[in-house]
Design an enzyme around this catalytic site. Structure first.
Site, short mmCIF file in Angstrom:
data_model
loop_
_atom_site.label_atom_id
_atom_site.label_comp_id
_atom_site.label_asym_id
_atom_site.label_seq_id
_atom_site.Cartn_x
_atom_site.Cartn_y
_atom_site.Cartn_z
N GLN A 116 -14.39 2.56 -8.58
CA GLN A 116 -13.80 1.43 -7.86
C GLN A 116 -12.38 1.80 -7.41
OE1 GLN A 116 -14.66 -2.54 -10.02
NE2 GLN A 116 -14.81 -0.97 -11.59
N HIS A 165 -14.74 1.32 -3.15
CA HIS A 165 -13.71 0.48 -2.53
C HIS A 165 -12.79 1.24 -1.59
CE1 HIS A 165 -14.19 -2.36 -6.24
NE2 HIS A 165 -15.14 -2.56 -5.34
N CYS A 216 -8.46 2.51 12.27
CA CYS A 216 -7.93 1.69 13.36
C CYS A 216 -8.58 0.31 13.28
CB CYS A 216 -8.24 2.33 14.71
SG CYS A 216 -7.77 1.25 16.08
N ASN A 253 -12.86 1.23 -23.31
CA ASN A 253 -11.82 0.30 -22.86
C ASN A 253 -11.08 -0.20 -24.09
OD1 ASN A 253 -10.38 -1.94 -21.76
ND2 ASN A 253 -11.91 -2.10 -20.13
N ALA A 293 -9.45 5.90 -22.16
CA ALA A 293 -10.39 6.85 -21.56
C ALA A 293 -9.89 8.29 -21.74
CB ALA A 293 -10.57 6.53 -20.08
N GLY A 342 -12.74 2.03 -18.16
CA GLY A 342 -11.52 1.52 -17.58
C GLY A 342 -11.68 0.46 -16.53
N CYS A 386 -2.09 2.66 15.63
CA CYS A 386 -2.98 3.68 16.19
C CYS A 386 -2.46 4.04 17.59
CB CYS A 386 -4.39 3.07 16.28
SG CYS A 386 -5.59 4.13 17.10
N TYR A 413 0.83 -1.22 0.00
CA TYR A 413 0.00 0.00 0.00
C TYR A 413 0.86 1.25 0.00
CZ TYR A 413 -4.40 -2.37 0.01
OH TYR A 413 -5.46 -3.12 -0.39
C1 BV8 Z 1 -17.82 -8.90 -1.37
C2 BV8 Z 1 -9.72 -2.20 -2.99
C3 BV8 Z 1 -19.29 -9.98 0.12
C4 BV8 Z 1 -8.45 -2.67 -2.45
C5 BV8 Z 1 -10.66 -3.91 -4.44
C6 BV8 Z 1 -14.99 -15.39 -2.61
C7 BV8 Z 1 -15.08 -14.83 -1.33
C8 BV8 Z 1 -15.59 -13.56 -1.11
C9 BV8 Z 1 -15.99 -12.80 -2.19
C10 BV8 Z 1 -15.85 -13.35 -3.44
C11 BV8 Z 1 -15.39 -14.62 -3.67
N1 BV8 Z 1 -15.40 -14.85 -5.03
C12 BV8 Z 1 -15.85 -13.75 -5.65
C13 BV8 Z 1 -16.13 -12.84 -4.71
C14 BV8 Z 1 -16.60 -11.54 -4.90
C15 BV8 Z 1 -15.35 -10.65 -4.94
C16 BV8 Z 1 -14.94 -10.57 -6.39
O1 BV8 Z 1 -15.60 -9.93 -7.15
N2 BV8 Z 1 -13.83 -11.27 -6.75
C17 BV8 Z 1 -13.41 -11.27 -8.15
C18 BV8 Z 1 -11.87 -11.19 -8.22
C19 BV8 Z 1 -13.93 -12.54 -8.81
N3 BV8 Z 1 -15.77 -9.37 -4.42
C20 BV8 Z 1 -15.53 -9.07 -3.14
O2 BV8 Z 1 -14.90 -9.76 -2.37
C21 BV8 Z 1 -16.18 -7.77 -2.69
N4 BV8 Z 1 -16.85 -8.00 -1.45
O3 BV8 Z 1 -18.26 -9.56 -2.29
O4 BV8 Z 1 -18.25 -9.04 -0.08
C22 BV8 Z 1 -19.72 -9.79 1.51
C23 BV8 Z 1 -20.98 -9.24 1.75
C24 BV8 Z 1 -21.41 -9.09 3.06
C25 BV8 Z 1 -20.57 -9.46 4.12
C26 BV8 Z 1 -19.28 -9.98 3.86
C27 BV8 Z 1 -18.86 -10.14 2.55
C28 BV8 Z 1 -15.10 -6.72 -2.47
C29 BV8 Z 1 -14.51 -6.33 -3.80
C30 BV8 Z 1 -13.56 -5.14 -3.61
C31 BV8 Z 1 -12.14 -5.63 -3.53
N5 BV8 Z 1 -11.26 -4.47 -3.43
N6 BV8 Z 1 -9.90 -2.83 -4.28
C32 BV8 Z 1 -7.29 -2.11 -3.23
O5 BV8 Z 1 -7.49 -1.53 -4.33
O6 BV8 Z 1 -6.17 -2.26 -2.72
S1 BV8 Z 1 -10.89 -4.53 -5.98
C33 BV8 Z 1 -9.76 -3.96 -7.12
O7 BV8 Z 1 -10.29 -4.45 -8.38
C34 BV8 Z 1 -9.69 -2.47 -7.29
O8 BV8 Z 1 -10.57 -1.74 -6.48
C35 BV8 Z 1 -10.11 -2.27 -8.73
O9 BV8 Z 1 -10.72 -1.08 -8.94
C36 BV8 Z 1 -11.06 -3.40 -8.86
C37 BV8 Z 1 -11.55 -3.73 -10.22
O10 BV8 Z 1 -10.46 -3.75 -11.09
P1 BV8 Z 1 -10.50 -2.69 -12.29
O11 BV8 Z 1 -10.66 -1.34 -11.71
O12 BV8 Z 1 -11.51 -3.13 -13.27
O13 BV8 Z 1 -9.03 -2.79 -12.81
P2 BV8 Z 1 -8.41 -3.95 -13.72
O14 BV8 Z 1 -6.93 -3.83 -13.64
O15 BV8 Z 1 -9.07 -5.25 -13.40
O16 BV8 Z 1 -8.89 -3.56 -15.20
C38 BV8 Z 1 -8.43 -2.36 -15.78
C39 BV8 Z 1 -9.19 -2.21 -17.08
O17 BV8 Z 1 -8.79 -0.97 -17.67
C40 BV8 Z 1 -8.89 -3.29 -18.09
O18 BV8 Z 1 -10.09 -3.76 -18.66
C41 BV8 Z 1 -8.04 -2.58 -19.16
O19 BV8 Z 1 -8.30 -3.09 -20.47
C42 BV8 Z 1 -8.56 -1.18 -19.04
N7 BV8 Z 1 -7.63 -0.13 -19.45
C43 BV8 Z 1 -6.27 -0.15 -19.46
N8 BV8 Z 1 -5.80 1.05 -19.89
C44 BV8 Z 1 -6.90 1.83 -20.14
C45 BV8 Z 1 -8.05 1.08 -19.86
N9 BV8 Z 1 -9.29 1.58 -20.02
C46 BV8 Z 1 -9.41 2.83 -20.47
N10 BV8 Z 1 -8.35 3.62 -20.76
C47 BV8 Z 1 -7.08 3.16 -20.61
N11 BV8 Z 1 -6.03 3.93 -20.91
#
Ligand code: BV8
Length: 246
Positions: free
Chosen positions: A103, A121, A129, A212, A230, A188, A149, A68
């Site tokens: 996000q 997110h 804390c 995208n 974007a 994005g 903390c 981080y």
């Molecule tokens: C939840 C913060 C339920 C941290 C992030 C098993 C157990 C538990 C949950 C799950 C599970 N299986 C699946 C899930 C659900 C899970 C999930 O979705 N997993 C995925 C991987 C399958 N989700 C969760 O766990 C969520 N919580 O479900 O809780 C619950 C409910 C009640 C009580 C308890 C629990 C939480 C999800 C949030 C996770 N945190 N980030 C940090 O950032 O350090 S996610 C992380 O991915 C980032 O936030 C990021 O924003 C997010 C999505 O990624 P993208 O933003 O899309 O980025 P990526 O690199 O993937 O893609 C970039 C894109 O840009 C590409 O398409 C590329 O082509 C494009 N690009 C590149 N250049 C450009 C461009 N576009 C435009 N212009 C350009 N120039």
């Protein structure tokens, strides 16, 4: 770009007034911030799904904080790009009702001048804390990792990790904006992380435009896919929306 012309023609004819914008890491790519799942998405030998979890933090808070702090450094040195600036400009139009949903945790939308931001997110520059739960701003680099903390418990980044729930009110507000919008700009995001990616399915009568360079699982739910960066096309789309609204 033929598709862009079609989108601009639709905007001229339909004059969308309620706009939802859903952004992902791709809108910050042109600010030099690595995305999560692109070629540069790896950090050392780790993936975001391995480090951005409560388990990783309790197992090795130092390693998670090293990641981080590296990201916070990268973002501190970066500047918002034309995509962030265009979105902020769109939000300032007096006749448009614009909801920005992100996000991203990199704070670049706010630094670009966006004021109302639904941060699904969390944010890299807030910490919480891990015992008492209270949140505070943390712009500066920590001298030692993991930071503590004053109560003695570990501080954690104020972000939503995998397996953690998103802030309920923020998610609800985002879903309301998606279902009420005339136009959803989807910029994005790889569309693989839920529930954020699920917001597209809340769109009822609105039109979805995806921006995208690559196809995503959301491309088939979009009326148009602009295969472009974007920072290249969002300013053009924003100009079209603003002039149709004036
Ligand atoms: C939840 C913060 C339920 C941290 C992030 C098993 C157990 C538990 C949950 C799950 C599970 N299986 C699946 C899930 C659900 C899970 C999930 O979705 N997993 C995925 C991987 C399958 N989700 C969760 O766990 C969520 N919580 O479900 O809780 C619950 C409910 C009640 C009580 C308890 C629990 C939480 C999800 C949030 C996770 N945190 N980030 C940090 O950032 O350090 S996610 C992380 O991915 C980032 O936030 C990021 O924003 C997010 C999505 O990624 P993208 O933003 O899309 O980025 P990526 O690199 O993937 O893609 C970039 C894109 O840009 C590409 O398409 C590329 O082509 C494009 N690009 C590149 N250049 C450009 C461009 N576009 C435009 N212009 C350009 N120039």
């Amino acid at each position: 770009m033929k598709i862009l012309e079609e989108v601009l023609e639709w905007i001229r004819r339909h004059r969308p007034a309620r706009i939802a914008v859903l952004t992902g890491a791709g809108v910050s790519a042109d600010s030099g911030i690595p995305t999560f799942r692109g070629g540069d998405g790896l950090w050392k030998q780790h993936r975001v799904e391995q480090l951005a979890t409560p388990e990783a933090f309790s197992r090795n808070p130092g390693l998670v904080w090293e990641w981080y702090e590296w990201r916070r450094d990268r973002v501190r040195l970066a500047s918002p790009n034309a995509a962030h600036l265009a979105i902020a400009e769109l939000q300032r139009h007096p006749k448009l009702d614009v909801t920005l949903i992100t996000q991203n945790v990199d704070d670049l939308h706010r630094r670009a001048g966006s004021r109302e931001i639904l941060e699904l997110h969390g944010n890299l520059f807030r910490v919480r804390c891990s015992l008492e739960g209270h949140v505070r701003q943390a712009e500066e680099a920590f001298s030692e990792l993991p930071p503590a903390c004053p109560c003695g418990a570990l501080l954690r980044p104020d972000v939503v990790w995998f397996g953690e729930p998103l802030p309920a009110r923020t998610l609800e507000h985002a879903a309301e904006a998606a279902s009420a919008c005339d136009l959803l700009l989807l910029a994005g995001t790889s569309g693989v992380v839920y529930p954020a990616a699920g917001l597209v399915s809340f769109v009822r009568r609105g039109v979805v435009v995806e921006i995208n360079p690559s196809r995503t699982p959301l491309t088939d739910q979009s009326a148009w896919w602009l295969e472009a960066s974007a920072s290249a096309v969002l300013p053009v789309i924003v100009d079209g929306i603003r002039s149709a609204a004036s």
